[in-house]
Design a protein around this motif. Structure first.
Motif, mmCIF file in Angstrom:
data_model
loop_
_atom_site.group_PDB
_atom_site.id
_atom_site.type_symbol
_atom_site.label_atom_id
_atom_site.label_comp_id
_atom_site.label_asym_id
_atom_site.label_seq_id
_atom_site.Cartn_x
_atom_site.Cartn_y
_atom_site.Cartn_z
ATOM 1 N N ILE A 419 0.839 -1.210 0.000
ATOM 2 C CA ILE A 419 0.000 0.000 0.000
ATOM 3 C C ILE A 419 0.871 1.256 0.000
ATOM 4 C CG2 ILE A 419 -1.627 1.348 1.413
ATOM 5 C CD1 ILE A 419 -2.946 -1.301 2.196
ATOM 6 N N LYS A 420 1.949 1.229 0.787
ATOM 7 C CA LYS A 420 2.859 2.392 0.817
ATOM 8 C C LYS A 420 3.456 2.669 -0.564
ATOM 9 C CE LYS A 420 3.803 3.948 5.137
ATOM 10 N NZ LYS A 420 4.072 5.333 5.544
ATOM 11 N N ARG A 421 3.779 1.591 -1.287
ATOM 12 C CA ARG A 421 4.382 1.759 -2.609
ATOM 13 C C ARG A 421 3.375 2.185 -3.662
ATOM 14 N NH1 ARG A 421 9.234 -1.389 -3.236
ATOM 15 N NH2 ARG A 421 9.814 -1.738 -1.069
ATOM 16 N N LEU A 422 2.219 1.489 -3.657
ATOM 17 C CA LEU A 422 1.269 1.662 -4.765
ATOM 18 C C LEU A 422 0.336 2.848 -4.565
ATOM 19 C CD1 LEU A 422 0.364 -2.126 -5.166
ATOM 20 C CD2 LEU A 422 1.853 -0.777 -6.650
ATOM 21 N N LYS A 423 0.203 3.275 -3.300
ATOM 22 C CA LYS A 423 -0.649 4.426 -2.973
ATOM 23 C C LYS A 423 -2.040 4.351 -3.625
ATOM 24 C CE LYS A 423 3.229 7.559 -2.204
ATOM 25 N NZ LYS A 423 4.034 6.443 -1.766
ATOM 26 N N PRO A 424 -2.792 3.295 -3.345
ATOM 27 C CA PRO A 424 -4.146 3.216 -3.924
ATOM 28 C C PRO A 424 -5.053 4.297 -3.337
ATOM 29 C CG PRO A 424 -3.844 1.492 -2.280
ATOM 30 C CD PRO A 424 -2.512 2.174 -2.432
ATOM 31 N N ASP A 425 -6.075 4.659 -4.083
ATOM 32 C CA ASP A 425 -7.072 5.614 -3.583
ATOM 33 C C ASP A 425 -8.166 4.903 -2.800
ATOM 34 O OD1 ASP A 425 -6.229 8.135 -5.072
ATOM 35 O OD2 ASP A 425 -6.336 6.634 -6.670
ATOM 36 N N LEU A 426 -8.201 3.578 -2.911
ATOM 37 C CA LEU A 426 -9.307 2.820 -2.337
ATOM 38 C C LEU A 426 -8.828 1.394 -2.067
ATOM 39 C CD1 LEU A 426 -12.427 3.061 -1.911
ATOM 40 C CD2 LEU A 426 -12.672 2.280 -4.266
ATOM 41 N N PHE A 427 -9.342 0.797 -0.969
ATOM 42 C CA PHE A 427 -9.010 -0.595 -0.642
ATOM 43 C C PHE A 427 -10.309 -1.336 -0.363
ATOM 44 C CE2 PHE A 427 -7.957 -4.134 2.093
ATOM 45 C CZ PHE A 427 -6.707 -4.576 1.654
ATOM 46 N N LEU A 428 -10.511 -2.467 -1.025
ATOM 47 C CA LEU A 428 -11.691 -3.290 -0.753
ATOM 48 C C LEU A 428 -11.241 -4.606 -0.146
ATOM 49 C CD1 LEU A 428 -12.939 -1.432 -3.142
ATOM 50 C CD2 LEU A 428 -14.631 -3.237 -3.225
ATOM 51 N N GLY A 429 -11.691 -4.889 1.065
ATOM 52 C CA GLY A 429 -11.359 -6.158 1.709
ATOM 53 C C GLY A 429 -12.438 -6.520 2.702
ATOM 54 N N HIS A 430 -12.241 -7.636 3.404
ATOM 55 C CA HIS A 430 -13.223 -8.034 4.416
ATOM 56 C C HIS A 430 -13.176 -7.067 5.598
ATOM 57 C CE1 HIS A 430 -14.866 -11.697 2.763
ATOM 58 N NE2 HIS A 430 -13.679 -11.940 2.258
ATOM 59 N N HIS A 431 -14.293 -6.970 6.331
ATOM 60 C CA HIS A 431 -14.364 -5.930 7.373
ATOM 61 C C HIS A 431 -13.290 -6.116 8.435
ATOM 62 C CE1 HIS A 431 -16.375 -8.545 10.323
ATOM 63 N NE2 HIS A 431 -16.977 -9.057 9.295
ATOM 64 N N ASN A 432 -12.886 -7.388 8.677
ATOM 65 C CA ASN A 432 -11.836 -7.595 9.676
ATOM 66 C C ASN A 432 -10.440 -7.525 9.057
ATOM 67 O OD1 ASN A 432 -12.133 -9.877 8.201
ATOM 68 N ND2 ASN A 432 -12.343 -11.299 9.904
ATOM 69 N N GLY A 433 -10.351 -7.192 7.781
ATOM 70 C CA GLY A 433 -9.046 -7.130 7.122
ATOM 71 C C GLY A 433 -8.762 -5.762 6.510
ATOM 72 N N ASN A 434 -9.620 -4.786 6.822
ATOM 73 C CA ASN A 434 -9.460 -3.469 6.203
ATOM 74 C C ASN A 434 -8.650 -2.495 7.056
ATOM 75 O OD1 ASN A 434 -10.734 -4.028 3.844
ATOM 76 N ND2 ASN A 434 -12.668 -3.048 4.352
ATOM 77 N N MET A 435 -8.265 -2.930 8.279
ATOM 78 C CA MET A 435 -7.685 -1.944 9.206
ATOM 79 C C MET A 435 -6.291 -1.476 8.781
ATOM 80 S SD MET A 435 -7.656 -5.111 10.264
ATOM 81 C CE MET A 435 -8.670 -5.699 11.572
ATOM 82 N N THR A 436 -5.522 -2.331 8.126
ATOM 83 C CA THR A 436 -4.173 -1.910 7.715
ATOM 84 C C THR A 436 -4.280 -0.739 6.740
ATOM 85 O OG1 THR A 436 -3.331 -4.136 8.004
ATOM 86 C CG2 THR A 436 -2.030 -2.690 6.599
ATOM 87 N N ALA A 437 -5.113 -0.923 5.727
ATOM 88 C CA ALA A 437 -5.290 0.146 4.747
ATOM 89 C C ALA A 437 -5.898 1.382 5.397
ATOM 90 C CB ALA A 437 -6.185 -0.344 3.606
ATOM 91 N N ALA A 438 -6.900 1.169 6.259
ATOM 92 C CA ALA A 438 -7.582 2.310 6.891
ATOM 93 C C ALA A 438 -6.591 3.144 7.700
ATOM 94 C CB ALA A 438 -8.710 1.804 7.786
ATOM 95 N N LYS A 439 -5.694 2.464 8.441
ATOM 96 C CA LYS A 439 -4.734 3.197 9.275
ATOM 97 C C LYS A 439 -3.654 3.866 8.434
ATOM 98 C CE LYS A 439 -5.352 0.472 13.463
ATOM 99 N NZ LYS A 439 -4.735 -0.483 14.392
ATOM 100 N N LEU A 440 -3.505 3.415 7.195
ATOM 101 C CA LEU A 440 -2.548 4.087 6.296
ATOM 102 C C LEU A 440 -3.229 5.220 5.526
ATOM 103 C CD1 LEU A 440 -0.516 1.015 4.983
ATOM 104 C CD2 LEU A 440 0.321 2.840 6.467
ATOM 105 N N GLY A 441 -4.478 5.511 5.855
ATOM 106 C CA GLY A 441 -5.154 6.670 5.275
ATOM 107 C C GLY A 441 -5.920 6.384 4.004
ATOM 108 N N VAL A 442 -6.089 5.093 3.674
ATOM 109 C CA VAL A 442 -6.773 4.742 2.420
ATOM 110 C C VAL A 442 -8.253 4.471 2.713
ATOM 111 C CG1 VAL A 442 -6.821 3.140 0.466
ATOM 112 C CG2 VAL A 442 -4.649 3.665 1.602
#
Ligand code: SF4
Length: 510
Positions: A419-442
């Protein structure tokens, strides 16, 4: 000999040569597709791995949904505690289908140190009798976790011994977590016990001449009845969307097995066709229905996204000879949907998205997102097997760049680095797997929520509408990132994201 002749189903590593540690770019993955020859990709390993779920979670999601069933876990205290979070889904699922909320019932033998030394079979016997007396259910599913697998408790033997003493049908389910790293084996474990125990007809009266008209009517109805497989990946709103599409072709739908009463499972053996909604889930059982009951099946596309929904309908229509009817339906639905999606395109233009989920759902969602105008920059699939090759081919054809596909049973440290490298504007994952992206500001969106529409043509519009709202104001996640940090060091973010893949315990940086 059928797999179903054995007490225990095979694990997917053996049956499908499924893979959980691999990375490859989309184009070469599509080119190296196995095209039905079995999985040709070699499974790897990781020198460092992070905790993940075991197969109890998906198995319990199915079992807790069965009306008139008690789930009896035979394992250590703590196994199956995921049921606490799943119960909301069970209550909502029951309310949507039967009009009133109902909790799942689950009990545990809570094996302790003494049981590990002395064996837990006596405890299990007593628990089965107690569950039967207290709840009088139609079925008791006896779910084995790791402990009985390690100490050698024979849950099948106990079920056989106690069966004459109880009124519930006893269904052993083998979910020993240490046996497999592929959670999708859970679907096979549940289908295995359904196939072995619930598909035989009981108490059927011999037919009389007066019954003949009814028999003919029933035959006519069954010739248009299809099994629509749902192992809990669709909520009622999605089932309704597929029922709407199938009934416009004149078909009657038997949704199976979630929220289906155990006594009604026999209907699945009489249908004219079984239709998979997710090849990751269904191949084991559909093969059995075909082999044992001559019910043909279609297991190819997942009805997520515009083109995949249309392909899914075309396959079903071709089986019944309804091609013209299907083309008319598809033309109307697609035209209306595409026009409705235009309003979202300006916001989606140029936005990059990272997707994470079970393999087929991740890939079908990627196709949906391409169709609404987003650019896919990475996919993480929880495992890989041959059924997904067709999806990689579709995605590679439409890919703007040759993006990475990470085959990983989660591994959030790789995800954080990517995520740090690719800098996506959006992340789609399971509700218990979205926290990494969410905490990185995505901004994140759930890829699976049984209360939200996701499947079929309606699902495309609803997903696009929700993403549009989220992308229009990403302030929530920016604020999260400003105030939270993940546990990884800067050195890790600067490392190769797959530094621990196939390195026999070491990082390539060491
Ligand atoms: S891995 Fe084993 S011990 Fe852990 S939750 Fe799963 S069944 Fe229980």
């Amino acid at each position: 000999m059928s797999y179903f002749d054995n007490n225990v189903p095979p694990k997917r590593e053996d049956r499908l040569q499924a893979v959980i540690a691999h990375k490859e770019n989309i184009c070469s993955l599509a080119k190296n597709g196995t095209s039905g020859k079995g999985c040709l990709i070699q499974d790897g390993d990781r020198g460092f791995t992070q905790g993940t779920i075991c197969l109890l979670l998906p198995a319990l999601a199915m079992l807790n949904s069965l009306p008139d069933n008690v789930v009896l876990l035979h394992s250590a205290l703590g196994c199956g505690s995921c049921t606490h979070s799943q119960n909301a889904n069970v209550r909502v699922g029951n309310t949507h289908r039967w009009g009133k909320p109902k909790d799942g019932i689950w009990l545990s033998t809570a094996l302790d140190e003494t049981d590990v030394i002395s064996g837990g079979e006596d405890k299990l016997e007593r628990a089965i009798i107690e569950a039967d007396r207290r709840y009088r259910p139609a079925t008791i599913t006896i779910v084995a976790g790791c402990v009985p697998g390690i100490i050698g408790d024979d849950i099948d033997g106990v079920a056989q011994k106690v069966q004459p003493e109880v009124s519930a049908r006893l269904l052993p389910v083998h979910c020993e977590g240490f046996k497999t790293k592929i959670w999708a084996t859970a679907y096979d474990a549940v289908y295995h016990t359904i196939g072995r125990n619930l598909l035989t007809e009981r108490g059927v009266k011999p037919k009389t001449p007066q019954d003949e008209l009814d028999v003919l009517k029933e035959q006519e109805r069954l010739s248009r009845t299809v099994n629509l497989m749902n192992v809990s990946s669709m909520g009622r709103v999605d089932e309704q969307e597929l029922e709407r599409l199938l009934s416009s072709l004149g078909l009657t739908v038997n949704v199976f097995p979630v929220f289906a009463h155990p006594d009604s499972f026999i209907n699945a053996t009489r249908a004219a066709l079984s239709i998979s909604t997710c090849p990751t889930h269904d191949d084991y059982f559909l093969g059995y229905l075909e082999e044992r009951f001559n019910v043909p099946s279609i297991i190819r596309h997942m009805p997520i996204g515009i083109s995949n929904t249309s392909l899914w309908i075309r396959d079903v229509a071709a089986h019944f000879g309804f091609e013209e009817q299907a083309e008319r339906l598809i033309a109307v639905e697609e035209a209306e949907l595409k026009a409705a999606l235009e309003q979202f395109r300006p916001v989606f233009e140029g936005k990059k998205v990272f997707i994470s989920a079970g393999e087929f759902r991740a890939l079908a969602t990627a196709r949906l997102l391409q169709e609404v105008g987003l650019e896919v920059v990475a996919i993480r699939s929880f495992h890989h097997d041959q059924f997904a090759d067709i999806e990689y081919e579709k995605l590679a054809k439409e890919a703007k760049t040759d993006y990475v596909v990470d085959i990983a049973n989660v591994q959030p440290f790789e995800e954080a680095n990517l995520i740090k490298r690719l800098k996506p504007d959006l992340f789609l994952g399971h509700h218990n797997g979205n926290m990494t992206a969410a905490k990185l500001g995505v901004p994140t969106h759930v890829i699976y929520n049984t209360g939200l529409a996701y499947i079929g043509y309606r699902g495309v519009f609803e997903v696009a509408r929700r993403l549009h709202r989220q992308l229009s104001n990403p302030a929530f996640n920016r604020n999260l990132a400003d105030n939270l940090r993940l546990p990884y060091s800067e050195a890790w973010y600067e490392s190769e994201p797959f530094a621990y893949l196939n390195t026999r315990g070491r990082s390539v940086n060491e």
